[in-house]
Design a protein around this motif. Structure first.
Motif, PDB file in Angstrom:
ATOM      1  N   TYR A 219       0.828  -1.208   0.000  1.00  0.00           N
ATOM      2  CA  TYR A 219       0.000   0.000   0.000  1.00  0.00           C
ATOM      3  C   TYR A 219       0.864   1.261   0.000  1.00  0.00           C
ATOM      4  CZ  TYR A 219      -4.181  -2.807   0.981  1.00  0.00           C
ATOM      5  OH  TYR A 219      -5.223  -3.700   0.899  1.00  0.00           O
ATOM      6  N   PHE A 220       1.956   1.249   0.754  1.00  0.00           N
ATOM      7  CA  PHE A 220       2.834   2.418   0.777  1.00  0.00           C
ATOM      8  C   PHE A 220       3.513   2.602  -0.580  1.00  0.00           C
ATOM      9  CE2 PHE A 220       2.048   2.553   5.203  1.00  0.00           C
ATOM     10  CZ  PHE A 220       2.535   3.755   5.695  1.00  0.00           C
ATOM     11  N   LYS A 221       3.881   1.496  -1.224  1.00  0.00           N
ATOM     12  CA  LYS A 221       4.490   1.578  -2.556  1.00  0.00           C
ATOM     13  C   LYS A 221       3.493   2.152  -3.563  1.00  0.00           C
ATOM     14  CE  LYS A 221       7.766   0.377  -5.593  1.00  0.00           C
ATOM     15  NZ  LYS A 221       9.134   0.915  -5.567  1.00  0.00           N
ATOM     16  N   LEU A 222       2.208   1.857  -3.377  1.00  0.00           N
ATOM     17  CA  LEU A 222       1.154   2.367  -4.256  1.00  0.00           C
ATOM     18  C   LEU A 222       0.722   3.786  -3.875  1.00  0.00           C
ATOM     19  CD1 LEU A 222      -1.094  -0.830  -4.468  1.00  0.00           C
ATOM     20  CD2 LEU A 222       0.167   0.213  -6.363  1.00  0.00           C
ATOM     21  N   ASN A 223       1.346   4.331  -2.834  1.00  0.00           N
ATOM     22  CA  ASN A 223       0.956   5.646  -2.320  1.00  0.00           C
ATOM     23  C   ASN A 223      -0.507   5.643  -1.873  1.00  0.00           C
ATOM     24  OD1 ASN A 223       1.708   8.252  -1.592  1.00  0.00           O
ATOM     25  ND2 ASN A 223       1.007   9.148  -3.512  1.00  0.00           N
ATOM     26  N   SER A 224      -0.929   4.511  -1.316  1.00  0.00           N
ATOM     27  CA  SER A 224      -2.304   4.360  -0.814  1.00  0.00           C
ATOM     28  C   SER A 224      -2.265   3.923   0.642  1.00  0.00           C
ATOM     29  CB  SER A 224      -3.065   3.333  -1.664  1.00  0.00           C
ATOM     30  OG  SER A 224      -3.111   3.709  -3.009  1.00  0.00           O
ATOM     31  N   ALA A 225      -1.478   4.641   1.435  1.00  0.00           N
ATOM     32  CA  ALA A 225      -1.278   4.248   2.835  1.00  0.00           C
ATOM     33  C   ALA A 225      -2.583   4.186   3.616  1.00  0.00           C
ATOM     34  CB  ALA A 225      -0.317   5.220   3.512  1.00  0.00           C
ATOM     35  N   THR A 226      -3.569   4.997   3.210  1.00  0.00           N
ATOM     36  CA  THR A 226      -4.835   5.019   3.962  1.00  0.00           C
ATOM     37  C   THR A 226      -5.555   3.665   3.909  1.00  0.00           C
ATOM     38  OG1 THR A 226      -5.867   5.959   1.973  1.00  0.00           O
ATOM     39  CG2 THR A 226      -5.230   7.497   3.717  1.00  0.00           C
ATOM     40  N   LEU A 227      -5.289   2.869   2.871  1.00  0.00           N
ATOM     41  CA  LEU A 227      -5.912   1.539   2.794  1.00  0.00           C
ATOM     42  C   LEU A 227      -5.445   0.632   3.929  1.00  0.00           C
ATOM     43  CD1 LEU A 227      -5.770   0.853  -1.063  1.00  0.00           C
ATOM     44  CD2 LEU A 227      -7.762   1.510   0.294  1.00  0.00           C
ATOM     45  N   SER A 228      -4.291   0.952   4.493  1.00  0.00           N
ATOM     46  CA  SER A 228      -3.780   0.160   5.621  1.00  0.00           C
ATOM     47  C   SER A 228      -4.710   0.244   6.826  1.00  0.00           C
ATOM     48  CB  SER A 228      -2.381   0.644   6.027  1.00  0.00           C
ATOM     49  OG  SER A 228      -1.487   0.559   4.940  1.00  0.00           O
ATOM     50  N   LYS A 229      -5.448   1.346   6.930  1.00  0.00           N
ATOM     51  CA  LYS A 229      -6.377   1.495   8.056  1.00  0.00           C
ATOM     52  C   LYS A 229      -7.459   0.425   8.019  1.00  0.00           C
ATOM     53  CE  LYS A 229      -6.067   4.329  10.645  1.00  0.00           C
ATOM     54  NZ  LYS A 229      -5.247   4.388  11.877  1.00  0.00           N
ATOM     55  N   ASN A 230      -7.868   0.015   6.813  1.00  0.00           N
ATOM     56  CA  ASN A 230      -8.874  -1.051   6.696  1.00  0.00           C
ATOM     57  C   ASN A 230      -8.335  -2.361   7.260  1.00  0.00           C
ATOM     58  OD1 ASN A 230     -10.525   0.790   5.371  1.00  0.00           O
ATOM     59  ND2 ASN A 230      -9.785   0.191   3.343  1.00  0.00           N
ATOM     60  N   VAL A 231      -7.062  -2.618   7.017  1.00  0.00           N
ATOM     61  CA  VAL A 231      -6.428  -3.831   7.544  1.00  0.00           C
ATOM     62  C   VAL A 231      -6.403  -3.773   9.070  1.00  0.00           C
ATOM     63  CG1 VAL A 231      -4.295  -5.177   7.614  1.00  0.00           C
ATOM     64  CG2 VAL A 231      -5.027  -4.120   5.466  1.00  0.00           C
ATOM     65  N   LEU A 232      -6.038  -2.618   9.620  1.00  0.00           N
ATOM     66  CA  LEU A 232      -5.973  -2.476  11.079  1.00  0.00           C
ATOM     67  C   LEU A 232      -7.353  -2.615  11.714  1.00  0.00           C
ATOM     68  CD1 LEU A 232      -3.416   0.452  11.456  1.00  0.00           C
ATOM     69  CD2 LEU A 232      -3.027  -1.983  11.854  1.00  0.00           C
ATOM     70  N   LYS A 233      -8.383  -2.108  11.031  1.00  0.00           N
ATOM     71  CA  LYS A 233      -9.745  -2.241  11.553  1.00  0.00           C
ATOM     72  C   LYS A 233     -10.170  -3.705  11.587  1.00  0.00           C
ATOM     73  CE  LYS A 233     -11.442   2.326  10.122  1.00  0.00           C
ATOM     74  NZ  LYS A 233     -12.283   3.052   9.138  1.00  0.00           N
ATOM     75  N   ALA A 234      -9.881  -4.426  10.501  1.00  0.00           N
ATOM     76  CA  ALA A 234     -10.221  -5.854  10.443  1.00  0.00           C
ATOM     77  C   ALA A 234      -9.451  -6.633  11.505  1.00  0.00           C
ATOM     78  CB  ALA A 234      -9.924  -6.408   9.052  1.00  0.00           C
ATOM     79  N   LEU A 235      -8.185  -6.273  11.698  1.00  0.00           N
ATOM     80  CA  LEU A 235      -7.361  -6.931  12.718  1.00  0.00           C
ATOM     81  C   LEU A 235      -7.925  -6.668  14.103  1.00  0.00           C
ATOM     82  CD1 LEU A 235      -4.729  -8.484  13.413  1.00  0.00           C
ATOM     83  CD2 LEU A 235      -3.599  -6.257  13.534  1.00  0.00           C
TER      84      LEU A 235
END
Length: 457
Positions: A219-235
């Motif tokens: 996600y950081f390589k894609l410059n879409s770091a905000t998508l990581s928040k979805n992963v943290l929410k699911a976790l």
């Protein structure tokens, strides 16, 4: 092929996931990969694989029929991927056209990851084999980056042609096509691990942080770091039956804390960012200098804003790049040199913007201004003692004109009193200075106890 399945048999007998994962790694020497590929042909490969996998287990360690079927599919996909990898490498070496490309390699490797995914869902692969997912996911990301780079370098359209179809086609959206697909595949693996309901000792949840870290990197390589928040929410939603983070390998803890810290940093939650980045720093191996440099890139600006502390020369010494970026800023802040601070920020602007720390460091100007105002306060000396032997008290009334002169000198710009009052009010509001402004008398009345909190005066 015999050597490959000898390792496979050893791994199955020992229950060694890391050794098993090496049997599907593309990182072997060209000679070994070529030997595996040449050991059978397209017509007989599945029969050969089935024979080797059957013979690799015996007695109580004999694999069930369904699991054998699953591993046959995995190694068949691995065999096909080797063909494509060797073809691309031979083409690069010999300069000849090839039937394969990094895009073909990516698609072949994606088939391998899908075969592993089916193996866990339908063929009874056990949890101790999850390092295979690590290897497959890690190299899928590598091949995706190579495929996108190859595709972009071979793009046949020119800017004029692209402009003609601007409404229908956006070439920018195609630049990371395979990496975006890779993120979707890794997300499937993440859900595969997260949704496992087996007892924790036999659960795929032990692979979750490795997969999350791969997703973060993607996600950081894609410059879409905000998508990581979805992963943290699911976790967070599924954390009830998850092992604690400290139960996982330190390498995974460091990477996870680093990325979670950076995410908080980007949201300007510097207290939480500092907590996670400090944890990553404390756990990081002392020899992992590149990783420690990455952590410090965000931890230093965090400290600047949360505790107003500057990096020491000793801390920066092992990291020449950080020394070049932060040392000039630190010196300017310490001395309260506003103009020099602006120039140092300008000199490192490209790197600061690239690392997403420019706006945070820009706030360091407030600390530089605080230090400049503090110098004016100290230069004012002490008030005359009202009683003999009384403890000396610093002059607490400073004219706005004195501060204006210092700020004009420090910034090398002429500033009127109204603007100076605005700057002083901002300092008081941010608790960088204690006191109040008396406009009628044209002075600032500072606190006699801690006029500049945290600085000792």
């Amino acid at each position: 092929m015999d050597a490959l399945f000898s390792d496979f048999a050893d791994a199955q007998r020992e229950g060694n996931g890391n050794k098993l994962a090496q049997t599907i790694s593309p990182a072997h020497s060209d000679e070994k990969l070529r030997a595996i590929w040449k050991s059978c042909n397209a017509h007989s490969v599945k029969d050969v694989l089935k024979h080797h996998i059957h013979n690799s287990s015996s007695g109580k360690n004999r694999l069930p029929q369904e699991e054998v079927k699953g591993w046959v599919e995995v190694f068949f996909c691995y065999w096909k991927a080797i063909d494509d990898i060797l073809a691309v490498q031979d083409s690069a070496t010999n300069g000849k056209a090839s039937h394969s490309s990094w895009t073909t390699v990516y698609e072949s490797w994606k088939d391998l990851l899908s075969a592993l995914h089916r193996g866990y869902l339908s063929n009874g692969f056990e949890a101790w084999t999850i390092p295979c997912l690590y290897v497959a996911g890690k190299h899928l990301r590598v091949f995706a980056i190579k495929a996108d780079r190859e595709r972009n370098s071979n793009a046949s359209f020119d800017s004029a042609a692209a402009a003609n179809f601007e409404d229908d086609f956006n070439p920018e959206s195609e630049q990371n096509q395979k990496l975006e697909d890779c993120a979707r595949q890794l997300n499937r693996v993440f859900n595969l691990c997260l949704s496992d309901r087996a007892p924790i000792d036999e659960s795929r949840k032990w692979g979750i942080y490795y997969v999350i870290n791969l997703l973060f990197k993607t996600y950081f390589k894609l410059n879409s770091a905000t998508l990581s928040k979805n992963v943290l929410k699911a976790l967070s939603a599924g954390k009830g039956d998850m092992p604690p983070l400290i139960a996982f390998p330190k390498s995974q803890q460091v990477t996870f804390n680093y990325y979670e810290g950076v995410l908080h940093f980007l949201e300007e939650n510097y207290v939480e960012a500092e907590r996670h980045l400090t944890e990553a720093w404390n756990l990081c191996h002392k020899g992992a200098m590149a990783n420690k440099e990455l952590i410090l890139t965000y931890l230093i600006p965090c400290h600047l804003l949360t505790t107003h502390t500057l990096p020491s020369q000793k801390l920066l010494e092992p990291y020449p790049r950080l020394q070049r970026l932060f040392a000039p800023l630190a010196q300017c802040i310490k001395k309260g040199e506003l103009h020099a601070f602006d120039l140092a920020l300008q000199d490192g602007e490209d790197e600061f913007v690239k690392r997403r720390i420019y706006l945070t460091l820009e706030r360091g100007r407030d600390i530089a201004l605080r230090n400049l105002l503090r110098k004016v306060f100290i230069a004012g000396g002490f008030e005359e003692a009202k009683e003999e032997g009384a403890k000396p008290v610093r002059r607490s009334r400073v004219s706005i004109a004195e501060f204006a002169a210092a700020i004009s000198l420090g910034s090398q710009e002429t500033i009127d009193n109204d603007e100076v009052e605005c700057l002083l009010a901002n300092m008081i509001y941010k608790n960088l200075m204690k006191g109040y402004i008396s406009r009628e008398r044209g002075m600032v009345v500072l606190s006699k106890n801690g006029a500049f909190p945290g600085t000792g005066v």
